[in-house]
Design an enzyme around this catalytic site. Structure first.
Site, PDB file in Angstrom:
ATOM      1  CG  ASP A 103      -2.049   0.888   1.280  1.00  0.00           C
ATOM      2  OD1 ASP A 103      -2.788   1.154   0.230  1.00  0.00           O
ATOM      3  OD2 ASP A 103      -2.181   1.597   2.335  1.00  0.00           O
ATOM      4  CB  THR A 104       2.107   3.748   2.457  1.00  0.00           C
ATOM      5  OG1 THR A 104       2.730   2.968   3.342  1.00  0.00           O
ATOM      6  CG2 THR A 104       0.709   4.331   2.792  1.00  0.00           C
TER       7      THR A 104
HETATM    8  P1  IMP Z   1       1.715  -0.274   3.919  1.00  0.00           P
HETATM    9  O1  IMP Z   1       2.840  -0.387   4.964  1.00  0.00           O
HETATM   10  O2  IMP Z   1       0.951   1.107   4.100  1.00  0.00           O
HETATM   11  O3  IMP Z   1       2.215  -0.633   2.712  1.00  0.00           O
HETATM   12  O4  IMP Z   1       0.464  -1.235   4.247  1.00  0.00           O
HETATM   13  C1  IMP Z   1       0.797  -2.550   4.218  1.00  0.00           C
HETATM   14  C2  IMP Z   1      -0.149  -3.288   5.191  1.00  0.00           C
HETATM   15  O5  IMP Z   1      -1.251  -2.472   5.517  1.00  0.00           O
HETATM   16  C3  IMP Z   1      -0.663  -4.579   4.376  1.00  0.00           C
HETATM   17  O6  IMP Z   1       0.510  -5.566   4.824  1.00  0.00           O
HETATM   18  C4  IMP Z   1      -1.891  -4.882   4.826  1.00  0.00           C
HETATM   19  O7  IMP Z   1      -1.736  -5.582   6.052  1.00  0.00           O
HETATM   20  C5  IMP Z   1      -2.524  -3.415   5.273  1.00  0.00           C
HETATM   21  N1  IMP Z   1      -3.389  -3.018   4.311  1.00  0.00           N
HETATM   22  C6  IMP Z   1      -2.875  -2.306   3.150  1.00  0.00           C
HETATM   23  N2  IMP Z   1      -4.137  -2.076   2.398  1.00  0.00           N
HETATM   24  C7  IMP Z   1      -5.019  -2.868   3.075  1.00  0.00           C
HETATM   25  C8  IMP Z   1      -6.478  -2.870   2.450  1.00  0.00           C
HETATM   26  O8  IMP Z   1      -6.860  -2.404   1.588  1.00  0.00           O
HETATM   27  N3  IMP Z   1      -7.048  -3.868   3.344  1.00  0.00           N
HETATM   28  C9  IMP Z   1      -6.633  -4.331   4.634  1.00  0.00           C
HETATM   29  N4  IMP Z   1      -5.373  -4.215   5.004  1.00  0.00           N
HETATM   30  C10 IMP Z   1      -4.500  -3.382   4.272  1.00  0.00           C
END
Ligand code: IMP
Ligand code: MG
Length: 174
Positions: A103-104
């Site tokens: 995601d991020t």
């Molecule tokens: P990041 O650190 O923002 O890349 O987010 C990563 C984590 O957030 C992922 O491993 C997911 O567990 C959670 N995440 C991101 N997007 C979603 C979503 O749409 N639904 C549920 N969990 C999410």
């Protein structure tokens, strides 16, 4: 549990995981690999991928980190909490970092740095879902199951306040 609209079906996920295992086996420069997953979102994909890699003749070890960024909501807090660190010594090992969603990019970037500190022989990254429009931190993704738009999805490991992880498909709330 309220019904969800299905974004990616169980069959599509199963087929894609097999194809990813074939791609990974072809690229790995080793007959064995350590799968590293941030708990808890990576667990479902990791379990399926481990068995698919076995079918491609790859031997697998598993290791975990407990990381969280979301609290109970649908927006990342932007900081990563680590409740549990890696247990294996990854020095000289071939490592595949896996997660449900990029995601991020903060979670994978944090996990990647932790793994790299061990000085692995190689490090590749595989995710089920990539939301490229959400990226804030650059992280090299070697294997992506599906690219999706900026939607909050549930299932196949992805949760909302710890629910829905067990769904065999990826869905969105109506
Ligand atoms: P990041 O650190 O923002 O890349 O987010 C990563 C984590 O957030 C992922 O491993 C997911 O567990 C959670 N995440 C991101 N997007 C979603 C979503 O749409 N639904 C549920 N969990 C999410
Ligand atoms: Mg999560």
């Amino acid at each position: 549990m309220e019904p969800l609209d299905i974004l990616i079906s169980r069959e599509a996920l199963q087929q894609r995981v097999v194809a990813l295992a074939q791609e990974i086996a072809a690229v790995l420069q080793s007959p064995d690999v350590v799968l590293v997953g941030p708990l808890k979102g990576a667990v479902v994909f990791m379990a399926d991928l481990a068995r698919a890699l076995h079918d491609e003749g790859v031997e697998v070890c598993l290791d975990f980190m407990a990381l969280s960024s979301y609290g109970d909501g649908t927006e990342s807090r932007g900081t990563i909490d680590m409740a549990m660190d890696l247990q294996l010594d990854l020095a000289g090992r071939h490592v595949l970092l896996v997660d449900d969603i990029a995601d991020t990019g903060r979670t994978l970037s944090f996990a990647r740095e932790r793994v790299l500190a061990h000085q692995p022989a190689s490090l590749l990254i595989a995710v089920v879902l990539d939301k490229p429009s959400r990226r804030e931190v650059d992280v090299p993704l070697d294997f992506v199951g599906f690219e999706i738009p900026d939607l909050f999805v549930l299932g196949y490991g992805a949760d909302l306040a710890q629910r829905y992880r067990e769904l065999p498909y990826i869905g969105v709330k109506r």
